[in-house]
Design a protein around this motif. Structure first.
Motif, PDB file in Angstrom:
ATOM      1  N   GLY A 128      13.645  -3.204  -4.948  1.00 32.55           N
ATOM      2  CA  GLY A 128      12.328  -3.330  -5.578  1.00 32.55           C
ATOM      3  C   GLY A 128      11.537  -2.041  -5.493  1.00 32.55           C
ATOM      4  N   VAL A 129      11.584  -1.377  -4.326  1.00 35.92           N
ATOM      5  CA  VAL A 129      10.888  -0.095  -4.171  1.00 35.92           C
ATOM      6  C   VAL A 129      11.530   0.968  -5.052  1.00 35.92           C
ATOM      7  N   THR A 130      12.853   1.062  -5.000  1.00 31.11           N
ATOM      8  CA  THR A 130      13.558   2.113  -5.734  1.00 31.11           C
ATOM      9  C   THR A 130      13.340   1.971  -7.235  1.00 31.11           C
ATOM     10  N   LEU A 131      13.420   0.750  -7.745  1.00 29.07           N
ATOM     11  CA  LEU A 131      13.257   0.591  -9.193  1.00 29.07           C
ATOM     12  C   LEU A 131      11.814   0.841  -9.622  1.00 29.07           C
ATOM     13  N   SER A 132      10.861   0.535  -8.770  1.00 27.50           N
ATOM     14  CA  SER A 132       9.464   0.875  -9.088  1.00 27.50           C
ATOM     15  C   SER A 132       9.297   2.384  -9.206  1.00 27.50           C
ATOM     16  N   VAL A 133       9.937   3.122  -8.302  1.00 27.12           N
ATOM     17  CA  VAL A 133       9.885   4.577  -8.367  1.00 27.12           C
ATOM     18  C   VAL A 133      10.610   5.081  -9.607  1.00 27.12           C
ATOM     19  N   LEU A 139       0.832  -1.208   0.000  1.00 24.81           N
ATOM     20  CA  LEU A 139       0.000   0.000   0.000  1.00 24.81           C
ATOM     21  C   LEU A 139       0.867   1.259   0.000  1.00 24.81           C
ATOM     22  N   SER A 140       2.010   1.217   0.691  1.00 29.68           N
ATOM     23  CA  SER A 140       2.915   2.368   0.684  1.00 29.68           C
ATOM     24  C   SER A 140       3.493   2.606  -0.710  1.00 29.68           C
ATOM     25  N   VAL A 141       3.836   1.529  -1.398  1.00 26.44           N
ATOM     26  CA  VAL A 141       4.345   1.663  -2.775  1.00 26.44           C
ATOM     27  C   VAL A 141       3.244   2.192  -3.692  1.00 26.44           C
ATOM     28  N   LEU A 142       2.020   1.673  -3.533  1.00 28.48           N
ATOM     29  CA  LEU A 142       0.901   2.191  -4.331  1.00 28.48           C
ATOM     30  C   LEU A 142       0.728   3.691  -4.096  1.00 28.48           C
ATOM     31  N   ARG A 143       0.869   4.116  -2.856  1.00 28.96           N
ATOM     32  CA  ARG A 143       0.716   5.546  -2.540  1.00 28.96           C
ATOM     33  C   ARG A 143       1.738   6.399  -3.283  1.00 28.96           C
ATOM     34  N   VAL A 144       3.019   6.009  -3.241  1.00 31.80           N
ATOM     35  CA  VAL A 144       4.034   6.836  -3.886  1.00 31.80           C
ATOM     36  C   VAL A 144       3.873   6.813  -5.406  1.00 31.80           C
ATOM     37  N   LEU A 145       3.452   5.671  -5.955  1.00 33.08           N
ATOM     38  CA  LEU A 145       3.220   5.618  -7.401  1.00 33.08           C
ATOM     39  C   LEU A 145       2.026   6.489  -7.789  1.00 33.08           C
ATOM     40  N   PHE A 146       1.018   6.528  -6.930  1.00 35.43           N
ATOM     41  CA  PHE A 146      -0.136   7.390  -7.192  1.00 35.43           C
ATOM     42  C   PHE A 146       0.276   8.863  -7.154  1.00 35.43           C
ATOM     43  N   VAL A 147       1.165   9.206  -6.207  1.00 38.30           N
ATOM     44  CA  VAL A 147       1.662  10.584  -6.130  1.00 38.30           C
ATOM     45  C   VAL A 147       2.419  10.948  -7.405  1.00 38.30           C
ATOM     46  N   LEU A 148       3.190  10.016  -7.933  1.00 40.15           N
ATOM     47  CA  LEU A 148       4.002  10.300  -9.124  1.00 40.15           C
ATOM     48  C   LEU A 148       3.197  10.277 -10.419  1.00 40.15           C
ATOM     49  N   PRO A 199      10.067  -3.263   7.033  1.00 37.97           N
ATOM     50  CA  PRO A 199       9.952  -1.873   7.506  1.00 37.97           C
ATOM     51  C   PRO A 199      10.774  -0.895   6.670  1.00 37.97           C
ATOM     52  N   LEU A 200      11.946  -1.323   6.199  1.00 39.80           N
ATOM     53  CA  LEU A 200      12.748  -0.456   5.333  1.00 39.80           C
ATOM     54  C   LEU A 200      12.009  -0.151   4.038  1.00 39.80           C
ATOM     55  N   GLN A 201      11.435  -1.154   3.411  1.00 43.13           N
ATOM     56  CA  GLN A 201      10.693  -0.930   2.167  1.00 43.13           C
ATOM     57  C   GLN A 201       9.499  -0.013   2.392  1.00 43.13           C
ATOM     58  N   PHE A 202       8.758  -0.274   3.480  1.00 44.27           N
ATOM     59  CA  PHE A 202       7.605   0.565   3.777  1.00 44.27           C
ATOM     60  C   PHE A 202       8.028   2.020   3.955  1.00 44.27           C
ATOM     61  N   ALA A 203       9.051   2.232   4.780  1.00 45.54           N
ATOM     62  CA  ALA A 203       9.472   3.596   5.079  1.00 45.54           C
ATOM     63  C   ALA A 203      10.063   4.278   3.855  1.00 45.54           C
ATOM     64  N   LEU A 204      10.793   3.537   3.043  1.00 45.21           N
ATOM     65  CA  LEU A 204      11.385   4.126   1.842  1.00 45.21           C
ATOM     66  C   LEU A 204      10.299   4.673   0.927  1.00 45.21           C
ATOM     67  N   ALA A 205       9.275   3.861   0.662  1.00 46.13           N
ATOM     68  CA  ALA A 205       8.185   4.318  -0.205  1.00 46.13           C
ATOM     69  C   ALA A 205       7.400   5.454   0.456  1.00 46.13           C
ATOM     70  N   TRP A 206       7.162   5.341   1.762  1.00 47.43           N
ATOM     71  CA  TRP A 206       6.349   6.353   2.445  1.00 47.43           C
ATOM     72  C   TRP A 206       7.056   7.703   2.490  1.00 47.43           C
ATOM     73  N   VAL A 207       8.335   7.713   2.853  1.00 45.44           N
ATOM     74  CA  VAL A 207       9.050   8.977   2.978  1.00 45.44           C
ATOM     75  C   VAL A 207       9.266   9.615   1.605  1.00 45.44           C
ATOM     76  N   ILE A 208       9.486   8.819   0.572  1.00 48.90           N
ATOM     77  CA  ILE A 208       9.563   9.389  -0.779  1.00 48.90           C
ATOM     78  C   ILE A 208       8.250  10.082  -1.117  1.00 48.90           C
ATOM     79  N   GLY A 209       7.132   9.416  -0.812  1.00 46.27           N
ATOM     80  CA  GLY A 209       5.839  10.040  -1.067  1.00 46.27           C
ATOM     81  C   GLY A 209       5.648  11.308  -0.271  1.00 46.27           C
ATOM     82  N   ASP A 210       6.043  11.296   1.002  1.00 43.46           N
ATOM     83  CA  ASP A 210       5.938  12.508   1.822  1.00 43.46           C
ATOM     84  C   ASP A 210       6.809  13.630   1.278  1.00 43.46           C
ATOM     85  N   ALA A 211       8.016  13.287   0.817  1.00 45.60           N
ATOM     86  CA  ALA A 211       8.915  14.302   0.263  1.00 45.60           C
ATOM     87  C   ALA A 211       8.302  14.949  -0.975  1.00 45.60           C
ATOM     88  N   LEU A 212       7.731  14.140  -1.849  1.00 49.13           N
ATOM     89  CA  LEU A 212       7.103  14.674  -3.061  1.00 49.13           C
ATOM     90  C   LEU A 212       5.923  15.576  -2.713  1.00 49.13           C
TER      91      LEU A 212
END
Length: 604
Positions: free
Chosen positions: A367-372, A107-116, A151-164
């Motif tokens: 996996g998170v980084t390459l999706s972004v 869900l965190s990855v979906l969120r950042v992809l939706f933001v982008l 937790p690293l994957q979750f936080a990576l996607a979440w904080v990228i989304g927050d930064a954007l």
């Protein structure tokens, strides 16, 4: 030109088909990962986490501030403690935590992809890659690794989304949210220090691909804008990292580098060519394993070459067809390199196989980084006269299906390699045997090497591994009845080898007379080197009491004795040519005769 969070301009009704499709993909991945988790069992470090959870209270420094092989992970120990408290040594507990964390990550990855990308069907392309790529599979299947990686994957996607979102809107809540999530991630895994740096880079790249990079100052302008608009998050993250670093260095310290540049020549290419590149196209399709090691990627040579060709073609086509994407690919390449170097330096060495890098469990965040990265490329504007080179839905759907099928094949072969587990049979049999424990202590012993390596000593001792399910006194340093746990988990009768023997004393009526607190030397028929030994003491005691037993060089052990003619078996760690025995009970007189001192064993 796209804007951050462009999908929010659409009404929920227009977004719902994409979101529904994304939700279906996430549920499909969750079912697949449920099968993967259910096919596994406690493995290696899992038993250390469970053992410590069984021995220490939740709010204790021995649990929360334990240096676990260079890892500082108090919240991982908290999770293990809660799971063990609810269901000790039951695999259902770890499976549930794995699935809950996996859902949160997806869900965190979906969120950042939706933001982008907004509510566009192209969002499903990078989402599908993340959900099914085998690059995140090994770290998920191993519970202790997953308590770091998820937790690293979750936080990576979440904080990228927050930064954007912070750069776009300036709302303080995104700085607060990103900082809090970073704190949580750091308390699960020290690698989370990369999160704010990756988030900053992604925010700069998103601004860059949206702007006019052919202007000379375009690149520098993007950096200035992101630094200024996201200052609250960057400052907050910096303060958090400084505080965390102080705690980390206090608990763990600085570990030495075990490898050298010459050794890294094999490690880095193996991780890239045999691990990550095949995973980009659904590989590696084949996994090798030597029990009790974890599986590692072992793709066919032709498949590796095909994966490289596909990757180079995708990079070349995207650079040709879309504006401003070459910095995005450069970022991905640098990320891959920087992600591997610390692992090669810290985990490498002359006694470590290069296949460790092919296990992929250290690179799940890729996996998170390459999706972004994929979302940034899809976000970039197409060049003029290249519309025909852009894939439409009719072409994209078959390619996505092929990728998913390829990934499912790799997942199946991974599970087939991962599921054999000597630990499962061993733990199940020990649990069953301990349910009928008769109250007579078992001598301390190590669990089999294929359950937990002796390098983990003393955490590979049976009393520590099974601490969540044993009653006080189940394991002891002495016992009147010698039994052992076999490699399959059965409790059987045992005996002591005559590696050395106690020399008969001159007194034929008493042997060695033990009374008072002064140690009496009990001579052996030869020296014994530093090791764990079992002494069989055949004795006659005038009353119940306690003896103190030790080697010439070693730790003293308390051994209870009973009135009359009896035997006590004592586990000793030490060396020398004699035992030293004294009484700890006033008025106790013990006569000790000849007996073996050696290795405790059982008949196979």
């Amino acid at each position: 030109m796209h804007r951050l969070g462009g999908g929010t301009r659409g009404r929920f009704g227009s977004a719902s088909p994409v979101i529904v499709a994304a939700a279906c993909l996430i549920l499909l991945q969750l079912a697949l990962r449920g099968w993967v988790a259910g096919s596994g069992y406690f493995y290696w470090d899992d038993l250390i986490l469970v053992g410590r959870a069984g021995r220490y209270p939740l709010f204790s420094t021995d649990l929360l501030l334990h240096d676990h092989d260079g890892h500082f992970m108090p919240l991982a120990f908290v999770t293990a403690w809660v799971v063990t408290e609810v269901a000790p040594l039951a695999w259902a507990g770890p499976v549930l935590t794995l699935l809950v964390w996996q859902l949160a990550v997806s869900l965190s990855v979906l969120r950042v992809l939706f933001v982008l990308l907004g509510a566009r069907w192209t969002l499903l392309v990078p989402l599908t890659f993340f959900l099914f790529s085998p690059v995140t599979l090994p770290a998920f299947a191993w519970w202790s690794a997953a308590l770091n990686a998820l937790p690293l994957q979750f936080a990576l996607a979440w904080v990228i989304g927050d930064a954007l979102l912070l750069v776009r809107s300036g709302r303080r809540r995104y700085a607060v949210s990103g900082t809090v999530v970073l704190v949580i991630a750091l308390l699960f895994f020290e690698k989370s220090v990369i999160i704010p740096f990756v988030a900053f880079a992604v925010a700069v790249l998103a601004h860059y691909v949206d702007g006019r990079p052919h202007h000379v100052d375009g690149r520098h302008s993007a950096i200035r804008v992101v630094a200024r608009r996201g200052a609250r998050l960057w400052v907050g993250s910096g303060l958090v990292l400084l505080c965390w670093l102080a705690g980390y260095l206090t608990v763990v310290g600085v570990s030495g580098v075990h490898n050298n540049p010459l050794g890294m020549r094999d490690w880095l290419p193996n991780a890239t060519s045999l691990g990550m590149v095949p995973a980009l196209v659904g590989g590696p399709w084949r996994w090798e394993r030597w029990l009790p090691a974890a599986p590692w990627a072992d793709p066919p040579g032709a498949a590796v070459a095909a994966a490289w060709i596909i990757l180079i073609s995708v990079v070349a086509l995207s650079v040709y067809a879309r504006r401003s994407v070459w910095p995005v690919w450069l970022f991905a390449a640098v990320y891959v390199l920087l992600m591997q170097v610390p692992v090669a330096l810290v985990r490498g060495g002359p006694n470590t196989a290069a296949e460790l890098m092919q296990s992929l469990r250290y690179f799940a965040d890729f996996g998170v980084t390459l999706s972004v990265v994929g979302a940034l490329i899809l976000r970039a504007s197409p060049r003029e006269h290249t519309q025909r080179l852009l894939l439409g839905p009719r072409a994209a759907i078959p390619l996505m299906v092929l990728f998913v099928v390829s990934s499912l094949c790799s997942t199946y072969t991974f599970v087939r390699s991962w599921s054999p587990s000597p630990t499962k049979t061993y733990v199940a049999n020990v649990k069953s045997a301990l349910e009928h424990w008769d109250g007579v202590p078992l001598l301390e012993q190590e669990v089999p090497w294929d359950v937990l390596n002796p390098l983990a000593y003393p955490q590979n001792l049976a009393s520590q591994v099974f601490s969540p399910i044993t009653a006080p006194g189940t394991f002891a340093d002495s016992t009147p009845h010698l039994r052992m746990i076999t490699d399959t988990g059965a409790i059987v009768e045992a005996q002591v080898w005559w590696n050395r023997r106690i020399i008969p004393a001159p007194d034929p009526h008493c042997g060695y007379r033990i009374h008072g607190g002064d140690p009496v030397p009990i001579d052996l028929d030869g020296p014994m080197f530093e090791h764990e030994w079992t002494a069989q003491l055949n004795y006659l005691a005038n009353r119940d009491g306690q003896l103190a037993v030790a080697f010439e060089h070693g730790k003293t052990v308390a051994a209870p004795v009973r009135q009359g003619l009896n035997t006590v078996f004592v586990r000793l760690v030490g060396s020398g040519s004699a035992l030293r025995i004294s009484s700890r009970t006033e008025g106790l007189v013990v006569c000790i005769g000849s007996g073996p001192v050696g290795v405790a064993s059982y008949d196979n």
